[in-house]
Design a protein around this motif. Structure first.
Motif, PDB file in Angstrom:
ATOM      1  N   PHE A   1       7.000   4.714   9.580  1.00 35.51           N
ATOM      2  CA  PHE A   1       5.606   5.112   9.700  1.00 35.51           C
ATOM      3  C   PHE A   1       5.012   5.133   8.292  1.00 35.51           C
ATOM      4  O   PHE A   1       5.500   5.862   7.427  1.00 35.51           O
ATOM      5  CB  PHE A   1       5.497   6.515  10.305  1.00 35.51           C
ATOM      6  N   VAL A   2       3.971   4.334   8.064  1.00 39.66           N
ATOM      7  CA  VAL A   2       3.373   4.233   6.733  1.00 39.66           C
ATOM      8  C   VAL A   2       1.918   4.687   6.809  1.00 39.66           C
ATOM      9  O   VAL A   2       1.089   4.044   7.451  1.00 39.66           O
ATOM     10  CB  VAL A   2       3.426   2.779   6.197  1.00 39.66           C
ATOM     11  N   ALA A   3       1.628   5.810   6.158  1.00 41.76           N
ATOM     12  CA  ALA A   3       0.242   6.273   6.034  1.00 41.76           C
ATOM     13  C   ALA A   3      -0.317   5.604   4.780  1.00 41.76           C
ATOM     14  O   ALA A   3       0.096   5.917   3.661  1.00 41.76           O
ATOM     15  CB  ALA A   3       0.190   7.793   5.905  1.00 41.76           C
ATOM     16  N   LEU A   4      -1.208   4.651   4.970  1.00 35.70           N
ATOM     17  CA  LEU A   4      -1.730   3.908   3.822  1.00 35.70           C
ATOM     18  C   LEU A   4      -2.377   4.844   2.811  1.00 35.70           C
ATOM     19  O   LEU A   4      -3.040   5.815   3.168  1.00 35.70           O
ATOM     20  CB  LEU A   4      -2.724   2.848   4.285  1.00 35.70           C
ATOM     21  N   CYS A   5      -2.176   4.536   1.546  1.00 36.59           N
ATOM     22  CA  CYS A   5      -2.766   5.293   0.443  1.00 36.59           C
ATOM     23  C   CYS A   5      -4.284   5.244   0.559  1.00 36.59           C
ATOM     24  O   CYS A   5      -4.860   4.178   0.766  1.00 36.59           O
ATOM     25  CB  CYS A   5      -2.301   4.675  -0.871  1.00 36.59           C
ATOM     26  N   ASP A   6      -4.935   6.402   0.433  1.00 30.42           N
ATOM     27  CA  ASP A   6      -6.383   6.472   0.640  1.00 30.42           C
ATOM     28  C   ASP A   6      -7.023   7.443  -0.347  1.00 30.42           C
ATOM     29  O   ASP A   6      -6.908   8.659  -0.193  1.00 30.42           O
ATOM     30  CB  ASP A   6      -6.664   6.903   2.081  1.00 30.42           C
ATOM     31  N   ASN A   7      -7.674   6.900  -1.363  1.00 28.54           N
ATOM     32  CA  ASN A   7      -8.321   7.735  -2.383  1.00 28.54           C
ATOM     33  C   ASN A   7      -9.383   8.656  -1.795  1.00 28.54           C
ATOM     34  O   ASN A   7      -9.560   9.771  -2.262  1.00 28.54           O
ATOM     35  CB  ASN A   7      -8.984   6.866  -3.451  1.00 28.54           C
ATOM     36  N   GLU A   8     -10.076   8.182  -0.786  1.00 30.78           N
ATOM     37  CA  GLU A   8     -11.221   8.917  -0.244  1.00 30.78           C
ATOM     38  C   GLU A   8     -10.832  10.039   0.702  1.00 30.78           C
ATOM     39  O   GLU A   8     -11.453  11.096   0.704  1.00 30.78           O
ATOM     40  CB  GLU A   8     -12.157   7.948   0.474  1.00 30.78           C
ATOM     41  N   HIS A   9      -9.806   9.838   1.513  1.00 29.95           N
ATOM     42  CA  HIS A   9      -9.520  10.782   2.591  1.00 29.95           C
ATOM     43  C   HIS A   9      -8.222  11.566   2.435  1.00 29.95           C
ATOM     44  O   HIS A   9      -7.856  12.315   3.336  1.00 29.95           O
ATOM     45  CB  HIS A   9      -9.486  10.030   3.931  1.00 29.95           C
ATOM     46  N   GLN A  10      -7.519  11.395   1.330  1.00 24.44           N
ATOM     47  CA  GLN A  10      -6.270  12.127   1.132  1.00 24.44           C
ATOM     48  C   GLN A  10      -6.340  12.923  -0.162  1.00 24.44           C
ATOM     49  O   GLN A  10      -7.040  12.540  -1.100  1.00 24.44           O
ATOM     50  CB  GLN A  10      -5.078  11.156   1.082  1.00 24.44           C
ATOM     51  N   GLY A  11      -5.614  14.004  -0.207  1.00 25.27           N
ATOM     52  CA  GLY A  11      -5.603  14.856  -1.392  1.00 25.27           C
ATOM     53  C   GLY A  11      -4.644  14.342  -2.443  1.00 25.27           C
ATOM     54  O   GLY A  11      -3.695  15.037  -2.814  1.00 25.27           O
ATOM     55  N   ILE A  12      -4.874  13.128  -2.910  1.00 24.60           N
ATOM     56  CA  ILE A  12      -3.970  12.504  -3.875  1.00 24.60           C
ATOM     57  C   ILE A  12      -4.670  12.362  -5.224  1.00 24.60           C
ATOM     58  O   ILE A  12      -5.894  12.416  -5.311  1.00 24.60           O
ATOM     59  CB  ILE A  12      -3.507  11.102  -3.408  1.00 24.60           C
ATOM     60  N   VAL A  13      -3.879  12.174  -6.256  1.00 25.68           N
ATOM     61  CA  VAL A  13      -4.436  11.760  -7.536  1.00 25.68           C
ATOM     62  C   VAL A  13      -4.876  10.314  -7.317  1.00 25.68           C
ATOM     63  O   VAL A  13      -4.071   9.474  -6.910  1.00 25.68           O
ATOM     64  CB  VAL A  13      -3.387  11.856  -8.660  1.00 25.68           C
ATOM     65  N   PRO A  14      -6.152  10.022  -7.524  1.00 26.49           N
ATOM     66  CA  PRO A  14      -6.628   8.666  -7.210  1.00 26.49           C
ATOM     67  C   PRO A  14      -5.860   7.578  -7.951  1.00 26.49           C
ATOM     68  O   PRO A  14      -5.494   7.730  -9.105  1.00 26.49           O
ATOM     69  CB  PRO A  14      -8.093   8.696  -7.654  1.00 26.49           C
TER      70      PRO A  14
ATOM     71  N   ARG B   1      -3.660  -5.116   3.355  1.00 29.05           N
ATOM     72  CA  ARG B   1      -3.273  -6.281   2.553  1.00 29.05           C
ATOM     73  C   ARG B   1      -3.027  -5.934   1.081  1.00 29.05           C
ATOM     74  O   ARG B   1      -2.115  -6.464   0.448  1.00 29.05           O
ATOM     75  CB  ARG B   1      -4.350  -7.356   2.669  1.00 29.05           C
ATOM     76  N   ASN B   2      -3.829  -5.024   0.538  1.00 26.30           N
ATOM     77  CA  ASN B   2      -3.714  -4.678  -0.876  1.00 26.30           C
ATOM     78  C   ASN B   2      -3.209  -3.264  -1.124  1.00 26.30           C
ATOM     79  O   ASN B   2      -3.088  -2.847  -2.265  1.00 26.30           O
ATOM     80  CB  ASN B   2      -5.080  -4.837  -1.555  1.00 26.30           C
ATOM     81  N   ASN B   3      -2.930  -2.510  -0.082  1.00 18.86           N
ATOM     82  CA  ASN B   3      -2.620  -1.092  -0.218  1.00 18.86           C
ATOM     83  C   ASN B   3      -1.308  -0.831  -0.957  1.00 18.86           C
ATOM     84  O   ASN B   3      -0.327  -1.559  -0.788  1.00 18.86           O
ATOM     85  CB  ASN B   3      -2.584  -0.437   1.168  1.00 18.86           C
ATOM     86  N   LEU B   4      -1.305   0.236  -1.732  1.00 15.92           N
ATOM     87  CA  LEU B   4      -0.150   0.638  -2.525  1.00 15.92           C
ATOM     88  C   LEU B   4       1.119   0.721  -1.690  1.00 15.92           C
ATOM     89  O   LEU B   4       2.180   0.245  -2.100  1.00 15.92           O
ATOM     90  CB  LEU B   4      -0.422   2.004  -3.181  1.00 15.92           C
ATOM     91  N   TYR B   5       1.037   1.308  -0.499  1.00 15.55           N
ATOM     92  CA  TYR B   5       2.231   1.543   0.307  1.00 15.55           C
ATOM     93  C   TYR B   5       2.572   0.404   1.265  1.00 15.55           C
ATOM     94  O   TYR B   5       3.595   0.435   1.915  1.00 15.55           O
ATOM     95  CB  TYR B   5       2.083   2.830   1.122  1.00 15.55           C
ATOM     96  N   TRP B   6       1.710  -0.615   1.354  1.00 16.11           N
ATOM     97  CA  TRP B   6       1.935  -1.684   2.325  1.00 16.11           C
ATOM     98  C   TRP B   6       1.959  -3.069   1.683  1.00 16.11           C
ATOM     99  O   TRP B   6       2.954  -3.766   1.747  1.00 16.11           O
ATOM    100  CB  TRP B   6       0.872  -1.617   3.420  1.00 16.11           C
TER     101      TRP B   6
ATOM    102  N   PRO C   1      -5.871   3.164  -8.616  1.00 14.31           N
ATOM    103  CA  PRO C   1      -6.930   2.155  -8.733  1.00 14.31           C
ATOM    104  C   PRO C   1      -7.494   1.807  -7.348  1.00 14.31           C
ATOM    105  O   PRO C   1      -6.758   1.709  -6.360  1.00 14.31           O
ATOM    106  CB  PRO C   1      -6.218   0.956  -9.366  1.00 14.31           C
ATOM    107  N   ALA C   2      -8.802   1.634  -7.288  1.00 13.09           N
ATOM    108  CA  ALA C   2      -9.498   1.395  -6.014  1.00 13.09           C
ATOM    109  C   ALA C   2      -8.918   0.215  -5.243  1.00 13.09           C
ATOM    110  O   ALA C   2      -8.880   0.232  -4.009  1.00 13.09           O
ATOM    111  CB  ALA C   2     -10.988   1.178  -6.269  1.00 13.09           C
ATOM    112  N   SER C   3      -8.438  -0.789  -5.943  1.00  8.75           N
ATOM    113  CA  SER C   3      -7.924  -1.983  -5.272  1.00  8.75           C
ATOM    114  C   SER C   3      -6.686  -1.710  -4.430  1.00  8.75           C
ATOM    115  O   SER C   3      -6.406  -2.434  -3.470  1.00  8.75           O
ATOM    116  CB  SER C   3      -7.614  -3.082  -6.292  1.00  8.75           C
ATOM    117  N   ILE C   4      -5.916  -0.657  -4.752  1.00  6.53           N
ATOM    118  CA  ILE C   4      -4.713  -0.333  -3.978  1.00  6.53           C
ATOM    119  C   ILE C   4      -4.839   0.998  -3.243  1.00  6.53           C
ATOM    120  O   ILE C   4      -3.911   1.419  -2.558  1.00  6.53           O
ATOM    121  CB  ILE C   4      -3.449  -0.339  -4.863  1.00  6.53           C
ATOM    122  N   GLY C   5      -5.991   1.639  -3.360  1.00  4.90           N
ATOM    123  CA  GLY C   5      -6.194   2.953  -2.755  1.00  4.90           C
ATOM    124  C   GLY C   5      -7.168   2.976  -1.596  1.00  4.90           C
ATOM    125  O   GLY C   5      -7.680   4.027  -1.247  1.00  4.90           O
TER     126      GLY C   5
END
Length: 171
Positions: free
Chosen positions: A28-41, A53-58, A43-47
């Protein structure tokens, strides 16, 4: 993410000792999401949690899809599968080339990290079995998997889950 790969390696070693038995892994892979997750952002291209297609975790260099499809000589992509869930943006079925070990990898929309986490927890309790057909084989994933893995932000730091667990089935 390294923990998930470590668990997969342990399972492969276990599976190699058990000859002739089909084993199933569900990731189960929850794609990295700068906008909707409480993460340290990142780069937008992978977040972007809606862009597998471009996501950090996928899809990034060591994301689940990229790693197993292009960088690991031990695994082969069997097929892409359309998910019935609107939250799963991509679903891929892989097979370990030398053994009867199959892996189903689901990329969840990053905004739906809570759904991904809850689906993982329910599967860990033996709930929500999912049958996938590949050729003549009927493979069991979800709560019917032999091994489960989660990759993504630890959403439990940001939200609680309020789900019911069925009595765990005996195997």
């Amino acid at each position: 993410m390294k923990n998930a790969f470590f668990l997969l390696l342990l399972f492969v070693f276990y599976a190699s000792a058990v000859s002739g038995q089909v084993k199933n892994i569900h990731v189960f892979v929850a794609l990295c999401d700068n906008e909707h997750q409480g993460i340290v952002p990142v780069p937008a291209s992978i977040g972007n949690g809606k862009d597998p297609r471009n996501n950090l975790y996928w899809g990034a260099s060591y994301g689940v899809k990229t790693y197993f499809q292009h960088k690991s000589p031990e695994w082969e992509l069997i097929k892409e599968i359309k998910s019935k869930s609107p939250f799963v943006l991509e679903r891929l079925l892989f097979k370990l080339k030398e053994k009867d070990v199959y892996m189903l990898a689901d990329a969840y929309d990053g905004e739906q990290i809570k759904v991904c986490t809850e689906d993982f927890l329910k599967a860990a309790n033996g709930q929500q079995p999912l049958e996938i057909t590949s050729g003549d084989l009927k493979l069991s994933f979800g709560g019917g998997s032999d091994l489960l893995a989660y990759t993504g932000h630890d959403g439990l730091m940001d939200f609680g889950v309020n789900i019911s667990y069925a009595e765990a089935p005996t195997r």
